[in-house]
Design a protein around this motif. Structure first.
Motif, PDB file in Angstrom:
ATOM      1  N   LEU A   1       1.185  -1.057  -0.323  1.00 42.91           N
ATOM      2  CA  LEU A   1       0.098  -0.273  -0.149  1.00 42.91           C
ATOM      3  C   LEU A   1       1.035   1.225  -0.180  1.00 42.91           C
ATOM      4  O   LEU A   1       0.576   2.128  -0.629  1.00 42.91           O
ATOM      5  CB  LEU A   1      -0.908  -0.542   0.665  1.00 42.91           C
ATOM      6  N   GLN A   2       2.304   1.467   0.792  1.00 41.86           N
ATOM      7  CA  GLN A   2       2.874   2.600   1.044  1.00 41.86           C
ATOM      8  C   GLN A   2       3.436   3.042  -0.658  1.00 41.86           C
ATOM      9  O   GLN A   2       3.530   3.626  -0.873  1.00 41.86           O
ATOM     10  CB  GLN A   2       4.071   1.964   1.528  1.00 41.86           C
TER      11      GLN A   2
ATOM     12  N   ALA B   1       0.534   3.756  -2.793  1.00 41.37           N
ATOM     13  CA  ALA B   1       0.694   5.565  -2.886  1.00 41.37           C
ATOM     14  C   ALA B   1       1.552   6.043  -3.191  1.00 41.37           C
ATOM     15  O   ALA B   1       1.461   7.316  -4.025  1.00 41.37           O
ATOM     16  CB  ALA B   1       0.534   5.516  -1.230  1.00 41.37           C
ATOM     17  N   ALA B   2       3.292   5.811  -3.154  1.00 41.74           N
ATOM     18  CA  ALA B   2       3.997   6.784  -4.043  1.00 41.74           C
ATOM     19  C   ALA B   2       4.066   6.260  -5.401  1.00 41.74           C
ATOM     20  O   ALA B   2       4.559   7.550  -5.793  1.00 41.74           O
ATOM     21  CB  ALA B   2       5.385   5.299  -3.648  1.00 41.74           C
TER      22      ALA B   2
ATOM     23  N   ASN C   1       0.859   8.671  -6.625  1.00 43.45           N
ATOM     24  CA  ASN C   1       0.204  10.055  -6.391  1.00 43.45           C
ATOM     25  C   ASN C   1       1.770  10.210  -5.179  1.00 43.45           C
ATOM     26  O   ASN C   1       1.750  10.671  -3.892  1.00 43.45           O
ATOM     27  CB  ASN C   1      -0.664   9.984  -5.261  1.00 43.45           C
ATOM     28  N   ASP C   2       2.414  11.119  -5.338  1.00 44.40           N
ATOM     29  CA  ASP C   2       4.023  11.580  -5.521  1.00 44.40           C
ATOM     30  C   ASP C   2       3.434  13.065  -4.322  1.00 44.40           C
ATOM     31  O   ASP C   2       4.096  13.146  -2.671  1.00 44.40           O
ATOM     32  CB  ASP C   2       4.654  12.201  -6.133  1.00 44.40           C
TER      33      ASP C   2
ATOM     34  N   VAL D   1       0.872  12.689  -2.007  1.00 48.54           N
ATOM     35  CA  VAL D   1       0.684  11.824  -0.674  1.00 48.54           C
ATOM     36  C   VAL D   1       1.446  12.440   0.277  1.00 48.54           C
ATOM     37  O   VAL D   1       1.440  12.905   1.543  1.00 48.54           O
ATOM     38  CB  VAL D   1       0.128  11.021  -0.654  1.00 48.54           C
TER      39      VAL D   1
ATOM     40  N   GLY E   1       8.789   3.727  -3.694  1.00 47.28           N
ATOM     41  CA  GLY E   1       7.327   3.566  -4.394  1.00 47.28           C
ATOM     42  C   GLY E   1       6.942   1.467  -4.884  1.00 47.28           C
ATOM     43  O   GLY E   1       7.468   1.042  -4.773  1.00 47.28           O
TER      44      GLY E   1
ATOM     45  N   HIS F   1       7.762   9.499   5.135  1.00 47.93           N
ATOM     46  CA  HIS F   1       5.963   9.816   5.845  1.00 47.93           C
ATOM     47  C   HIS F   1       6.650   8.966   7.017  1.00 47.93           C
ATOM     48  O   HIS F   1       7.094   8.076   7.874  1.00 47.93           O
ATOM     49  CB  HIS F   1       5.417   8.594   5.409  1.00 47.93           C
TER      50      HIS F   1
ATOM     51  N   TRP G   1       4.268   6.741   9.887  1.00 47.60           N
ATOM     52  CA  TRP G   1       4.350   5.130   9.238  1.00 47.60           C
ATOM     53  C   TRP G   1       5.640   4.431   9.373  1.00 47.60           C
ATOM     54  O   TRP G   1       5.807   3.132   9.048  1.00 47.60           O
ATOM     55  CB  TRP G   1       3.906   4.790   7.457  1.00 47.60           C
TER      56      TRP G   1
END
Length: 145
Positions: free
Chosen positions: A44-45, A48-49, A52-53, A55, A72, A118, A121
């Motif tokens: 998921l990490q 997300a990377a 959409n950078d 985030v 990512g 992040h 996380w």
């Protein structure tokens, strides 16, 4: 001399060996489930990377400055392999234990490098990976008989 132990002491030794087997099995199941969950979180990490950078926090002048899309893909691949190794560990594969320690170690390093993007996380995933390494390294090789 004859053995004066009664049935109570004999059943206690049987229970003790059963507890050792349960503990060993429990550690392996814990490690396998944590590997699967940690792998899913890394997937998921990574998604997300890649998707959409925006985030993640854009840090400047940080020692570890990398392209988020590349990170990512790294997290996505490591997460996928870790989850598959966790499933193999649940099925009883012995190779998955060695692979699990290696992958969890790589994920600790990758999440350490991910800290500027992040932090909370990354720290949570580092904790999960350290627990995986601990569980895989402390569980006996085979259940106690």
């Amino acid at each position: 001399m004859t053995d004066q132990r009664g049935p109570a002491s004999q059943s206690r030794s049987v229970r003790d060996s059963g507890n050792g087997r349960a503990f060993a099995t429990g550690l392996m199941v814990l490690a396998a489930v944590l590997m699967i969950l940690g792998g899913i979180m890394a997937i998921l990490q990574g998604i997300a990377a890649i998707a959409n950078d925006d985030v993640f926090v854009n840090t400047r002048d940080y020692v570890f400055e990398f392209d988020l899309t590349v990170w990512g893909w790294i997290h996505l691949i490591l997460g996928l392999i870790t989850s598959l190794a966790g499933v193999a560990l649940l099925k009883g594969s012995t190779w998955a234990r060695i692979v699990g320690v290696a992958l969890a170690s790589l994920l600790v390093v990758a999440n350490f490098m991910w800290l500027p993007y992040h932090p909370l996380w990354a720290l949570a995933l580092i904790a999960v990976d350290v627990l995986v390494i601990w569980a895989l390294c402390t569980a006996p090789r085979s259940p106690v008989d």
